[in-house]
Design a protein around this motif. Structure first.
Motif, short mmCIF file in Angstrom:
data_model
loop_
_atom_site.label_atom_id
_atom_site.label_comp_id
_atom_site.label_asym_id
_atom_site.label_seq_id
_atom_site.Cartn_x
_atom_site.Cartn_y
_atom_site.Cartn_z
N LEU A 74 0.83 -1.20 0.00
CA LEU A 74 0.00 0.00 0.00
C LEU A 74 0.87 1.26 0.00
O LEU A 74 0.49 2.28 -0.58
CB LEU A 74 -0.92 -0.01 1.22
N ALA A 75 2.02 1.19 0.66
CA ALA A 75 2.94 2.33 0.64
C ALA A 75 3.53 2.55 -0.74
O ALA A 75 3.83 3.68 -1.14
CB ALA A 75 4.05 2.12 1.66
N LEU A 76 3.71 1.45 -1.50
CA LEU A 76 4.27 1.56 -2.85
C LEU A 76 3.23 1.93 -3.91
O LEU A 76 3.58 2.36 -5.00
CB LEU A 76 4.93 0.24 -3.25
N ALA A 222 2.93 -5.32 -3.74
CA ALA A 222 2.49 -4.55 -4.89
C ALA A 222 1.33 -5.23 -5.61
O ALA A 222 0.34 -4.58 -5.98
CB ALA A 222 3.66 -4.33 -5.86
N LEU A 223 1.44 -6.55 -5.78
CA LEU A 223 0.35 -7.27 -6.43
C LEU A 223 -0.94 -7.20 -5.62
O LEU A 223 -2.02 -6.98 -6.16
CB LEU A 223 0.75 -8.73 -6.65
N THR A 239 -1.73 1.18 -16.50
CA THR A 239 -0.46 1.79 -16.10
C THR A 239 0.18 1.03 -14.95
O THR A 239 1.38 0.77 -14.95
CB THR A 239 -0.68 3.26 -15.68
N ALA A 240 -0.62 0.67 -13.95
CA ALA A 240 -0.07 0.11 -12.72
C ALA A 240 0.47 -1.31 -12.90
O ALA A 240 1.55 -1.63 -12.37
CB ALA A 240 -1.14 0.12 -11.63
N LEU A 241 -0.24 -2.17 -13.62
CA LEU A 241 0.19 -3.57 -13.70
C LEU A 241 1.50 -3.74 -14.47
O LEU A 241 2.35 -4.54 -14.05
CB LEU A 241 -0.92 -4.43 -14.29
N PRO A 242 1.73 -3.05 -15.59
CA PRO A 242 3.04 -3.17 -16.23
C PRO A 242 4.20 -2.75 -15.32
O PRO A 242 5.26 -3.37 -15.33
CB PRO A 242 2.93 -2.25 -17.46
N ALA A 248 8.06 -7.35 -10.25
CA ALA A 248 7.90 -8.78 -9.98
C ALA A 248 8.99 -9.60 -10.66
O ALA A 248 9.49 -10.59 -10.09
CB ALA A 248 6.53 -9.25 -10.43
N THR A 249 9.37 -9.22 -11.88
CA THR A 249 10.41 -9.96 -12.60
C THR A 249 11.73 -9.93 -11.85
O THR A 249 12.40 -10.97 -11.69
CB THR A 249 10.59 -9.39 -14.01
#
Length: 347
Positions: A74-76, A222-223, A239-242, A248-249
């Motif tokens: 949530l902070a990110l 983040a997820l 925008t957010a998921l990419p 994540a990678t």
């Protein structure tokens, strides 16, 4: 047509609410089952723990870890969203309120774990003086107290952000960025709350364990924050998921490498070596965690190469089902990790 990112926020948040138990419930169940399978073995010289301590420790540790992960995510979240897009201010206001709750849950979990660990050490119900001595005299207690302090700081910054957002509802650089830094700092002492390895492995083990904790928290947090708050809003999701996918990678590589180093180092320090992966309960749990990581890598690949191209074009996808499965697997991994943190390596 793309969905309006700000439309139906209450309905969207109710839909997204399914993701919270997707990570919490599997984590708690995994902690209980793994503790039961390991049996009641303890390290040499340590008194046999009571049932409450034996099961309560991993359960509280799993809940604490998941609350900390949620606080980090949530902070990110403000960093993953376009700051001036429609609907972002209202979304961040809701995420900040949730972050205060998760930080307080983290704080409460750290307090309970201090009591449980002290009870394990003294072999009975601890007094306030016992807890204070554990905090000041045992590295694991000091580490938990430091993590608790960071959780309290995150809650305070979250409340300050809520007040400031009434005057400046866009992204608040001061409280948002400070909150993210403090949340990540609060994770650094956590590897010290588990069993220690031999001195010859100490520095390598601590660095590897801290990288493991940070990378996993950024990835899962983040997820989870995107699934909870952004998933129903296709415009923001594009925008957010990419951005999350790039994190994540890198995270999955760090988690895999550091996890291998951590597990093998612990087994080597205990004298069982790589063969302990098959001959000890600790090693078998490590192998299960490795299998979960492989599954997460497969799910991540599906998201990156199948879902992301559609999401970037604002197309409808099965994102909700994918996120629920990935968070469930992450929850299982965190539950097993909570058991590994205190399990005797030779158990």
């Amino acid at each position: 047509m793309p969905a309006d990112p700000g439309s139906g926020p209450a309905r969207a948040d109710r839909r997204a609410g399914m993701f919270a138990p997707a990570i919490l419930v599997p984590g708690l169940l995994a902690a209980v089952i793994a503790t039961a399978l390991l049996g009641a073995s303890t390290a040499p010289g340590v008194p046999e723990p009571s049932t409450v301590v034996r099961y309560g420790g991993p359960l509280v540790r799993a809940a604490l870890d998941l609350a900390a992960v949620a606080t980090v995510g949530l902070a990110l979240l403000p960093r993953l969203l376009p700051p001036r897009a429609r609907g972002v201010a209202a979304l961040l206001a809701r995420s900040r309120r949730t972050a205060v709750i998760t930080a307080l849950a983290w704080l409460l979990g750290a307090l309970l774990l201090l009591v449980i660990h002290t009870a394990e050490l003294v072999g009975g119900s601890p007094s306030a003086q016992d807890v204070a001595r554990y905090v000041t005299g045992v590295p694991a207690g000091t580490a938990l107290a430091l993590s608790l302090g960071c959780a309290a700081g995150c809650a305070a910054l979250g409340l300050a952000g809520l007040v400031r957002s009434q005057r400046a509802p866009a992204r608040d650089v001061l409280t948002d960025d400070l909150g993210a830094v403090l949340a990540l700092l609060g994770l650094l002492p956590m590897p010290l709350t588990g069993h220690a390895v031999g001195w010859e492995h100490h520095e390598l083990s601590m660095i590897s364990a801290q990288l493991h904790v940070l990378a996993a928290a950024i990835w899962a947090g983040a997820l989870a924050s995107i699934a909870l708050f952004v998933a129903p809003r296709r415009g923001l999701l594009a925008t957010a998921l990419p951005r999350c996918s790039k994190l994540a990678t890198a995270a999955i590589v760090l988690v895999a490498l550091s996890g291998a180093v951590n597990g093998l180092t612990e087994l080597d320090a205990a004298g069982s070596g790589p063969g302990g992966l098959l001959t000890t309960g600790y090693g078998r749990i490590v192998l299960v965690k490795a299998g979960l990581l492989v599954l997460l890598a497969v799910l991540g690949g599906h998201a990156r190469y199948r879902l992301l191209p559609l999401i970037e074009r604002h197309r409808r996808t099965a994102l909700a089902s994918w996120a629920a499965v990935e968070l469930t697997v992450m929850g299982l991994a965190y539950g097993l990790g909570a058991v590994l943190a205190r399990a005797p390596v030779l158990g």
